[in-house]
Design an enzyme around this catalytic site. Structure first.
Site, PDB file in Angstrom:
ATOM      1  N   ARG A  53     -37.552 -39.414  10.656  1.00 34.23           N
ATOM      2  CA  ARG A  53     -37.373 -39.256  12.093  1.00 34.23           C
ATOM      3  C   ARG A  53     -38.714 -38.874  12.701  1.00 34.23           C
ATOM      4  NH1 ARG A  53     -39.449 -35.052  11.784  1.00 34.23           N
ATOM      5  NH2 ARG A  53     -38.796 -34.544  13.886  1.00 34.23           N
ATOM      6  N   GLY A  54     -38.760 -38.840  14.013  1.00 31.37           N
ATOM      7  CA  GLY A  54     -40.033 -38.693  14.705  1.00 31.37           C
ATOM      8  C   GLY A  54     -40.550 -40.066  15.077  1.00 31.37           C
ATOM      9  N   ALA A  55     -40.905 -40.241  16.347  1.00 31.29           N
ATOM     10  CA  ALA A  55     -41.248 -41.574  16.843  1.00 31.29           C
ATOM     11  C   ALA A  55     -42.337 -42.279  16.027  1.00 31.29           C
ATOM     12  CB  ALA A  55     -41.645 -41.487  18.314  1.00 31.29           C
ATOM     13  N   ARG A  90     -32.715 -46.971  16.552  1.00 33.26           N
ATOM     14  CA  ARG A  90     -33.015 -45.795  17.380  1.00 33.26           C
ATOM     15  C   ARG A  90     -33.627 -46.290  18.690  1.00 33.26           C
ATOM     16  NH1 ARG A  90     -33.824 -40.852  14.900  1.00 33.26           N
ATOM     17  NH2 ARG A  90     -33.470 -40.060  17.015  1.00 33.26           N
ATOM     18  N   GLN A 203     -33.883 -29.316  13.788  1.00 35.64           N
ATOM     19  CA  GLN A 203     -35.130 -29.833  13.229  1.00 35.64           C
ATOM     20  C   GLN A 203     -36.267 -28.818  13.291  1.00 35.64           C
ATOM     21  OE1 GLN A 203     -33.860 -32.893  15.759  1.00 35.64           O
ATOM     22  NE2 GLN A 203     -34.834 -34.468  14.554  1.00 35.64           N
ATOM     23  N   ASP A 244     -41.072 -38.841  22.292  1.00 34.42           N
ATOM     24  CA  ASP A 244     -40.633 -40.107  21.711  1.00 34.42           C
ATOM     25  C   ASP A 244     -40.944 -41.288  22.622  1.00 34.42           C
ATOM     26  OD1 ASP A 244     -38.436 -39.863  19.167  1.00 34.42           O
ATOM     27  OD2 ASP A 244     -38.988 -38.030  20.201  1.00 34.42           O
ATOM     28  N   ASN A 254     -38.343 -36.420  25.250  1.00 33.85           N
ATOM     29  CA  ASN A 254     -38.453 -35.734  23.965  1.00 33.85           C
ATOM     30  C   ASN A 254     -37.093 -35.150  23.607  1.00 33.85           C
ATOM     31  OD1 ASN A 254     -40.158 -34.873  21.744  1.00 33.85           O
ATOM     32  ND2 ASN A 254     -39.967 -32.799  22.543  1.00 33.85           N
ATOM     33  N   LYS A 255     -37.030 -34.483  22.495  1.00 33.38           N
ATOM     34  CA  LYS A 255     -35.774 -33.931  21.985  1.00 33.38           C
ATOM     35  C   LYS A 255     -35.057 -33.117  23.062  1.00 33.38           C
ATOM     36  CE  LYS A 255     -34.520 -34.629  18.667  1.00 33.38           C
ATOM     37  NZ  LYS A 255     -33.631 -35.749  18.290  1.00 33.38           N
TER      38      LYS A 255
END
EC number: 5.3.1.23
Length: 364
Positions: A53-55, A90, A203, A244, A254-255
């Site tokens: 995960r993570g762009a 995603r 996370q 992201d 973002n998150k």
């Protein structure tokens, strides 16, 4: 980054030159597991179910997915089909589309017989480029930390709050938001990091806290709603988060929960920076709230939490009543007006069309 005595990347090409290994992040911080991806289906599952995960890392993983696909069928039709399959995993992270476009644009003009080797070469280049981008982001963000440290008493730490995980686990190495922190520590600047737990997938608690521990960075894990309280009492000097997707006007997706941190930072006069590599900028979008698709993830991620049980096993337990529905938007959008600066590989941009184009004049 180093884990114990070994230097890890989050993804790497195996000696066979065809399969790739990843750190399966679902099991951290309790267990470091490495998984081999051999098929496009493996790659799609790893992205969709957040083994990675993570762009930036999603983009690199997808690039290797295209390479794996080319060993099976290098045709144009298969290239397009794999682009579609991986793009759907995603939808919010723009790096995914960027990497898929980069792979397809590189491979399309080539004869089919040479596409597999060329695909692995290009995917590896994308991975190596990510490391260099993050190293440059770290150097530029370090300037901000140095400025704050210069105003401190000797030995007094720069107190940094971060949200979710924009660390090396979200990239190939270094991270985006964490790269300046790691470089500050290496330079001997005292820092203390407040790590948001970042519900619902935790996370921050699972990944960022693990990174900080592994790297020897002083840190404190806090619940998501504590950040504003700390800022009110003068306990936070700086907020650094990742993104992201960043729009052409400087909005940041973002998150979930990032927007609330930005509001609290603005209300308390705390600088709020976003660290990002340029592939995270979506130059086609100009209003993040209206135009960025927000991924809605399964409600079970809210209703259940994973952790280590007293017997040492990894267990998932329900924390909400049976039958209570749960909404789970994975991201929110922070408007450019709440952001102090965008830390990129080329420097720090003001969050505006003019600020971004000053660093990226080719986009004028």
């Amino acid at each position: 980054m180093k884990v114990g005595d070994r230097h890890y990347h989050t993804i790497w090409l195996n000696e066979d030159g065809r399969s790739v290994d990843i750190i399966d992040q679902r099991w951290l911080p309790h267990d470091l597991r490495v998984v081999t991806l051999k098929t496009v289906a493996d790659v799609a599952l790893a992205i969709r179910d957040m083994w990675v995960r993570g762009a930036p890392l999603i983009g690199v993983t997808a690039a290797y997915g295209v390479a794996i696909a080319m060993t099976k069928d290098p045709s144009d039709a298969h290239l397009d089909a794999v682009w579609d399959e991986l793009h759907q995993t995603r939808p919010t992270a723009i790096n995914l589309r960027w990497a898929l476009d980069a792979m397809r644009d590189h491979l399309r003009p080539l004869p089919e017989a040479g596409r597999a080797d060329a695909a692995y070469q290009r995917a590896t280049e994308i991975a190596e480029e990510d490391i260099e981008l993050n190293r440059a982001i770290g150097a530029n963000g370090l300037k901000v930390i140095r400025q704050i440290a210069a105003k401190k008493k000797p030995g007094e730490p720069v107190r940094i709050l971060t949200h979710c995980n924009a660390g090396w686990l979200a990239t190939v190495d270094y991270g985006t938001a964490t790269a300046p922190i790691y470089m500050a520590v290496e330079e001997g600047i005292p820092v203390h990091v407040y790590v948001d737990e970042t519900r619902p997938r935790n996370q921050g608690a699972y990944l960022t806290a693990w990174e900080m521990s592994s790297h020897g960075v002083p840190h404190t894990l806090i619940v998501d709603n504590a950040g504003g309280h700390l800022m009110q009492h003068g306990d936070v000097d700086l907020v650094i988060v990742g993104t992201d997707r960043t729009t052409a006007n400087g909005d940041v997706c973002n998150k979930i929960g990032t927007y609330l941190k930005a509001l609290a930072a603005r209300d308390n006069g705390v600088p709020f920076y976003v660290a990002l590599p340029s592939p995270t900028i979506d130059w086609t979008v100009h209003d993040g709230v209206k135009e960025i698709p927000i991924e809605e993830r399964p409600g079970d991620e809210v209703s259940f939490v994973q952790g280590r049980a007293s017997d040492g096993s990894i267990a998932s337990v329900r924390i909400s009543p049976e039958g209570s529905p749960a909404a789970n938007p994975a991201f929110d959008v922070t408007p450019a007006r709440l952001i102090t600066g965008l830390i990129t590989e080329r420097g720090i941009a003001t969050p505006s069309p003019e600020g971004l184009k000053a660093l990226f004049p080719e986009r004028r």
